[in-house]
Enzyme design. Structure first.
Site, short mmCIF file in Angstrom:
data_model
loop_
_atom_site.label_atom_id
_atom_site.label_comp_id
_atom_site.label_asym_id
_atom_site.label_seq_id
_atom_site.Cartn_x
_atom_site.Cartn_y
_atom_site.Cartn_z
CB SER A 202 -15.92 -10.38 -12.34
OG SER A 202 -16.27 -9.02 -12.43
CE LYS B 113 -16.05 -7.53 -15.69
NZ LYS B 113 -16.21 -7.04 -14.30
CB SER C 18 -15.22 -6.80 -10.42
OG SER C 18 -15.88 -7.92 -9.90
#
Lengths: 423, 470
Positions: free
Chosen positions: B145, B70, B169
């Site tokens: 996210s 990420k 997330s």
């Protein structure tokens, strides 16, 4: 304070002691420096502050180019030390200067102004900084100066820092406000403003800035107005303070506990261990010499304040037999450094004792007495006009030339004789 | 035939170990999948073309297996934008601990994945670089996210991916994309290098194809890090070994009543009840329990997280890294313009909220009060874990929604976190496990929450359930 970078920042090439944490890079984290915490506790113990056994670090949020994270990690509601007093010698008396708190924080980066440009050196960013804050109890520039000198002495004494103002490892900020002198026995009512003078980098400037402010504020009051709350700088060349920013609205730093650092706890054993490390403090040592040898306060303070003198003195102490010797030695160490510097204590002691035993008398003393009478015409005339006290002065002059080795009684007799005979 | 990189990590590891597969072949497969699919999915922000195998990869745990990271996890000399324009072009000089540990274990970074800017969001639509699309239905969001990480694993572009979880997330996008998402206990995995959102909530964790993969990776990632003062010294278990011969006999499973009241999509409720049945039929004991402060947990989250955000975002001042505005003549103006131009809308929204709740006069009513309620939520959970071993519930109220469906309504978007947020508020470990599909054939995620540092327990139960998932 929160990373492993060197705390040396004086005269280092700019931006060479850096890491993600002290540069405030995204994703970097602070880890508190145990040694810095211990030193702060030591400082707090030395001034008998209340130690907050459980304390935490908070974020003080504001933007400034010298503050890489946009917040300073500091302490607000749980400083390591609260209260406490610092004994300071003022006018021959010990005055206990009351402290508000002692807290630990990180230093900011250093800004350098080059024409239109501002350069930032992050070497200083994140260096541990102990802030010692007094209560509003200092009432003159001289008192403030005596206090900050005492703090410098203590910080060096405890080996926390070299507290060298030239290197920026000790910095002073004075908050000054003027109030009407209270009638006897009443408390001072603090006015509703204060002027902060920042970045004072010498004791002399502190004294000057405070005196300047007192006069400036007095004039404003005399014109029927109240000075405004503000931060001022000090122009060392002109010797004046100048306005920087007004603080009509108190700045909102939005303090909150730093979530990156869990609350810390000092165990009783950790505190006990630090308490054991605490040496005899400067004011304790001053009192010790005063009580043991009857040294006066100024002498003992100077003796203790000067590292080399103190060291030399301490090595002589085992040989000193009485108060008289102690006072003479102490005075000599303080006033005549050239008589002992570079000498081995044992050698010095031997010579000094020999000198003490040698009493000047006879022809040699008569010679000195004659010289004094020739030179000190005014005192001689005074004496002859009947001013008996002039004799004491003349004896003193004889002692001076005899380097204190004259027998005082013999000197006085000789003087009287000479003055009467040759009248 | 399944593409190679759609196989579980542990299976690939075995093949690599037995020399039935080379890391070069596997790398090429991932590259092929990315070339074919990522044009439409947009899971990657940065993707690496050249394989750089670690020395003696044969002797490592991960044997050169490629993984996606990420973009809010710092990677040395590799673009790290956290999905925000303000960090466009930023290459950190250092690597996040969790990434570094996987690299040391022989993993190879394949690329950096898209996410909501600074991980603020539940759909991926707040990314400053355009949204990621759900591989199951390109008109839908992948969740957020950790949008790109979930989508990359789901689409077979990466074998596994790292995400971060502040309020769901990792778990919510895992649920939307039909993969396993593990959020470890707060402090179990180091946050060093994780670009902070809510510092007292953030946790990095893996998104994988199987529970065993997640267990294996956690073992590599977890453990004390002296660079993170909030990382825990609790010893790391052998999570993988704990999966063997897992039985649920005698296990006390708590069903949180409040989890079934919040506009829960019927198919998701059905899936959770099916899980409950499976557990009960295999000797587990079901207990109906209450989490009285569920709604408050969400409120606490949306006070404390923005407060921390408002302070964490202050370092983006346009001075040392990232976006620097061309406007502005003074340092203060450069900072103001850089922030105005570089931050996305949702970032600004949270900075404003957070600044407000920390301001003089509001601090007590918001920040302090929320901190107290957080303690209540933690206590709620402590009491629950006296009665049960794990908690069972849905991961999300709905399956993946359409792009643009909730962007106009931030509150509706915030509500999609309601089942995932409590674990973050209390710092508990939780896992989302894919369990069937809804009528539109979209993946459904069920969630198991465990007590602090009981990752082993939820992994064991999830592993057991995996066999019943389809």
């Amino acid at each position: 304070m929160f990373c492993g970078c060197s705390a040396q920042h004086f005269r280092q090439p700019a931006n060479t002691h850096l890491c993600p944490t002290c540069l405030g890079l995204p994703g970097s984290l602070p880890v508190p420096n145990q040694r810095a915490i211990e030193m702060t506790v030591l400082m707090a113990l030395a001034v008998k502050a209340k130690i907050n056994r459980r304390f935490f670090f908070e974020r003080k949020n504001y933007f400034y180019p010298d503050l890489p994270k946009g917040y300073q990690i500091s302490q607000h509601i749980s400083p390591i030390g609260e209260g406490g007093t610092v004994p300071v010698l003022l006018g021959g008396k010990y005055v206990a200067v009351a402290l508000h708190d002692i807290h630990l924080e990180e230093d900011t980066a250093k800004l350098e102004h080059h024409g239109d440009e501002v350069w930032i050196d992050f070497n200083r960013s994140g260096v541990p900084l102990v802030e010692v804050v007094t209560q509003p109890v200092l009432h003159s520039a001289a008192a403030a100066k005596a206090y900050v000198k005492r703090i410098q002495q203590l910080v060096r004494w405890l080996r926390i820092s070299d507290a060298d103002m030239e290197k920026g490892s000790m910095r002073l900020e004075a908050n000054i406000s003027l109030a009407t002198r209270p009638s006897d026995g009443e408390e001072i009512e603090l006015p509703s403003y204060r002027v902060e003078v920042k970045n004072l980098n010498s004791f002399r400037f502190l004294e000057k800035a405070i005196n300047y402010e007192i006069e400036r504020q007095k004039k404003i009051w005399q014109n029927g107005k109240q000075p405004v709350q503000e931060t001022r700088g000090f122009d060392a060349q002109q010797g004046v303070t100048f306005g920087q920013r007004r603080k009509e609205v108190a700045k909102d730093y939005r303090y909150f506990p730093d979530p990156d650092i869990p609350p810390l706890e000092l165990t009783s054993s950790a505190i006990a261990r630090l308490r054991k490390q605490l040496p005899r403090l400067p004011w304790e040592e001053e009192k010790m010499w005063q009580e043991r040898y009857g040294l006066d306060w100024q002498l003992s303070q100077t003796l203790v304040a000067n590292d080399k003198a103190r060291e030399f003195w301490q090595m002589l102490v085992p040989w000193i037999k009485n108060r008289d010797q102690a006072q003479k030695i102490a005075k000599l160490i303080v006033n005549k450094p050239d008589r002992w510097q570079g000498k081995k204590p044992a050698k010095f002691w031997q010579e000094w004792q020999k000198g003490q035993n040698e009493r000047l008398g006879g022809a040699k003393l008569a010679e000195i007495v004659s010289q004094v009478i020739v030179e000190e015409t005014k005192a001689v005339a005074d004496y002859r006009r009947g001013k008996i006290s002039a004799l004491g002065y003349l004896v003193g002059q004889v002692q001076r030339l005899a380097r204190g080795k004259a027998d005082p009684r013999e000197a006085q007799q000789l003087l009287q004789q000479e003055l009467t005979n040759n009248g | 035939m399944k593409s190679l990189c759609q196989l579980p990590l542990l299976e690939l590891r075995k093949k690599l170990g037995a020399k039935k597969l080379s890391p070069q072949e596997l790398w090429a497969e991932c590259q092929k999948a990315i070339a074919e699919k990522d044009g439409k999915i947009h899971a990657f922000l940065t993707h690496i073309l050249q394989l750089q195998l670690p020395a003696e990869w044969q002797k490592t745990e991960l044997k050169g297996i490629p993984f996606a990271v990420k973009d809010n996890l710092s990677t040395a000399n590799l673009l790290t934008t956290a999905g925000s324009q303000i960090l466009k072009g930023y290459r950190p000089p250092y690597t996040a601990t969790v990434v570094e540990r996987l690299q040391k274990a022989g993993g190879v970074i394949l690329g950096k994945t898209n996410c909501d800017a600074f991980a603020f969001g539940a759909s991926g639509e707040n990314s400053g670089y355009g949204p990621t699309h759900n591989p199951y239905d390109l008109s839908r969001v992948p969740g957020g996210s950790s949008s790109g990480s979930a989508a990359a694993v789901a689409a077979g572009m990466a074998v596994f991916a790292l995400g971060t979880d502040t309020g769901g997330s990792i778990r919510q996008p895992a649920a939307f994309c039909g993969v396993v998402g593990l959020k470890p206990t707060y402090g179990r995995c180091s946050r060093w290098g994780l670009i902070a959102m809510g510092s007292s909530f953030d946790v990095p964790g893996p998104l994988t194809r199987t529970v065993a993969d997640a267990a294996f990776l956690l073992g590599l990632m977890a453990g004390y890090d002296k660079r993170d003062a909030t990382s825990s010294q609790t010893p790391v278990e052998n999570y993988l070994a704990a999966l063997n011969g897992s039985s649920v006999r005698g296990l006390r499973v708590g069903l949180v009543e409040e989890f079934f009241q919040h506009g829960l999509q019927p198919e998701i409720k059905k899936a959770v009840m099916r899980v409950a049945d499976v557990l009960a039929n295999n000797g587990a004991k079901l207990v109906r329990v209450h989490l009285p402060h569920l709604e408050e947990a969400l409120a606490v989250y949306y006070v404390l997280v923005p407060a921390e955000i408002s302070s964490n975002m202050a370092r983006y001042d346009g001075i040392r890294f990232g976006w620097q505005s061309k406007r502005g003549k003074t340092a203060a103006a450069v900072t103001a313009f850089s922030r105005a131009e570089g931050f996305e809308m949702e970032v600004k929204r949270r900075i404003l909220t957070g600044t407000y709740v920390l301001s003089a006069g509001y601090y007590d009513a918001y920040y302090l009060q929320a901190s107290r309620v957080r303690t209540l939520v933690i206590r709620d959970f402590q009491e629950l874990f006296n009665k049960v071993d794990v908690l069972l519930g849905p991961t999300t109220p709905t399956t993946a929604f359409k792009l643009g469906e909730k962007t106009a309504d931030p509150v509706a978007m915030y509500l999609s976190d309601i089942f995932t947020v409590p674990a973050n508020v209390a710092g508990l470990p939780a896992i989302s496990l894919p369990f069937g599909r809804d009528q539109k054939n979209l993946p459904i995620g069920v969630q198991l929450i465990g007590n602090r540092f009981q990752e082993g327990e939820i992994l064991r139960v999830a592993h057991f359930l995996e066999n019943y998932a389809c």
